[in-house]
Motif scaffolding. Structure first.
Motif, PDB file in Angstrom:
ATOM      1  N   VAL A  81       1.513  13.949  -2.090  1.00 28.96           N
ATOM      2  CA  VAL A  81       1.144  12.847  -2.259  1.00 28.96           C
ATOM      3  C   VAL A  81      -0.399  12.702  -2.214  1.00 28.96           C
ATOM      4  O   VAL A  81      -1.071  13.328  -1.612  1.00 28.96           O
ATOM      5  N   THR A  82      -0.847  11.902  -3.448  1.00 28.83           N
ATOM      6  CA  THR A  82      -2.395  11.948  -3.653  1.00 28.83           C
ATOM      7  C   THR A  82      -2.697  10.589  -3.702  1.00 28.83           C
ATOM      8  O   THR A  82      -1.872   9.821  -4.459  1.00 28.83           O
ATOM      9  N   THR A  83      -3.945   9.976  -3.510  1.00 34.56           N
ATOM     10  CA  THR A  83      -4.467   8.801  -3.827  1.00 34.56           C
ATOM     11  C   THR A  83      -5.056   8.658  -5.199  1.00 34.56           C
ATOM     12  O   THR A  83      -5.174   7.558  -5.717  1.00 34.56           O
ATOM     13  N   ARG A  84      -5.415  10.032  -5.918  1.00 38.22           N
ATOM     14  CA  ARG A  84      -5.796   9.941  -7.368  1.00 38.22           C
ATOM     15  C   ARG A  84      -5.143  11.057  -7.978  1.00 38.22           C
ATOM     16  O   ARG A  84      -5.453  12.044  -8.228  1.00 38.22           O
ATOM     17  N   PHE A 125       4.618   7.127   1.204  1.00 34.03           N
ATOM     18  CA  PHE A 125       4.368   8.289   2.469  1.00 34.03           C
ATOM     19  C   PHE A 125       5.588   8.346   3.174  1.00 34.03           C
ATOM     20  O   PHE A 125       6.131   9.420   3.193  1.00 34.03           O
ATOM     21  N   GLN A 180       2.235   4.755  -7.522  1.00 31.06           N
ATOM     22  CA  GLN A 180       2.455   3.468  -6.731  1.00 31.06           C
ATOM     23  C   GLN A 180       1.037   2.599  -6.806  1.00 31.06           C
ATOM     24  O   GLN A 180      -0.020   2.882  -6.638  1.00 31.06           O
ATOM     25  N   ARG A 181       1.306   1.512  -7.733  1.00 26.82           N
ATOM     26  CA  ARG A 181       0.168   0.355  -7.947  1.00 26.82           C
ATOM     27  C   ARG A 181      -0.985   1.031  -8.540  1.00 26.82           C
ATOM     28  O   ARG A 181      -2.007   0.444  -8.266  1.00 26.82           O
ATOM     29  N   VAL A 182      -0.821   2.110  -9.263  1.00 28.88           N
ATOM     30  CA  VAL A 182      -1.993   2.621 -10.071  1.00 28.88           C
ATOM     31  C   VAL A 182      -2.244   1.364 -11.108  1.00 28.88           C
ATOM     32  O   VAL A 182      -1.400   1.060 -11.710  1.00 28.88           O
ATOM     33  N   CYS A 225       0.747  -1.204  -0.078  1.00 27.50           N
ATOM     34  CA  CYS A 225      -0.094   0.023  -0.067  1.00 27.50           C
ATOM     35  C   CYS A 225       0.764   1.048  -0.113  1.00 27.50           C
ATOM     36  O   CYS A 225       1.952   1.017   0.279  1.00 27.50           O
ATOM     37  N   ALA A 226       0.410   2.226  -0.543  1.00 26.77           N
ATOM     38  CA  ALA A 226       1.020   3.604  -0.637  1.00 26.77           C
ATOM     39  C   ALA A 226       1.548   3.992   0.750  1.00 26.77           C
ATOM     40  O   ALA A 226       2.702   4.534   0.853  1.00 26.77           O
ATOM     41  N   TRP A 227       0.770   3.571   1.837  1.00 27.21           N
ATOM     42  CA  TRP A 227       1.296   4.198   3.087  1.00 27.21           C
ATOM     43  C   TRP A 227       2.626   3.538   3.583  1.00 27.21           C
ATOM     44  O   TRP A 227       3.544   4.274   3.872  1.00 27.21           O
TER      45      TRP A 227
END
Length: 176
Positions: free
Chosen positions: A24-27, A7, A42-44, A1-3
């Motif tokens: 840092v953005t999730t989208r 991050f 990251q894992r997009v 996970c991105a965390w």
């Protein structure tokens, strides 16, 4: 996970290099690409991510594609199996091929994806920064009352239940 993947590194970079801005953005969006000097995905696994990479390259920006899951050998018991096999696995292959740098959590995972890498390949191990996990002060690693106690931490979504089941017997054997 991105965390665990992005991050902690982003915070470290922002703290140690005050002249570098980190977002840092999730989208990720086109405006994020415009803002960035380096685009880190990251894992997009959505098809639109290729447009982000194309825009980054068109504006001479570098792209890092980062993944810490083996979607090539996903077991059929994984709750996300049907979804991943229906398209996201192929998107990940394309994104890895399009990236300037492909980053993986382990050398064996880098080996799995090597056939798709056209740029550089690096291994950046997962990290757990205790400063980001205040509950670790409560749990911590050592209980002075019980020198024989072993604590094992696990963080993962329900898609990792099979991983836990796979190590249950060996852990039980080692612990007895």
């Amino acid at each position: 996970c991105a965390w665990h993947r992005v991050f902690p590194w982003a915070l470290e970079l922002a703290e140690t290099c005050p002249d570098i801005e980190v977002r840092v953005t999730t989208r990720p969006s086109m405006s994020d690409v415009d803002w960035s000097d380096v685009v880190w995905l990251q894992r997009v696994q959505v098809p639109g991510a290729m447009q982000l990479i194309s825009k980054a390259h068109a504006t001479a920006k570098r792209v890092v594609y980062d993944i810490d899951d083996d979607l090539e050998n996903l077991p059929e018991t994984n709750p996300a199996y049907e979804h991943i096999m229906s398209g996201p696995r192929d998107v990940v292959r394309e994104l890895i091929a399009a990236a300037d740098v492909a980053a993986f959590s382990t050398a064996p995972l880098a080996d799995v994806y090597r056939p798709f890498v056209t740029g550089r390949s690096v291994v950046l191990r997962n990290c757990l920064d205790p400063a980001l996990w205040p509950m670790l002060d409560y749990l911590y690693w050592h209980d002075p009352e019980d020198d024989e106690r072993v604590m094992i931490g696990f963080s993962g979504s329900p898609t990792h239940n099979g991983d836990l089941a796979m190590i249950e017997a060996p852990l039980t054997q080692v612990m007895h």
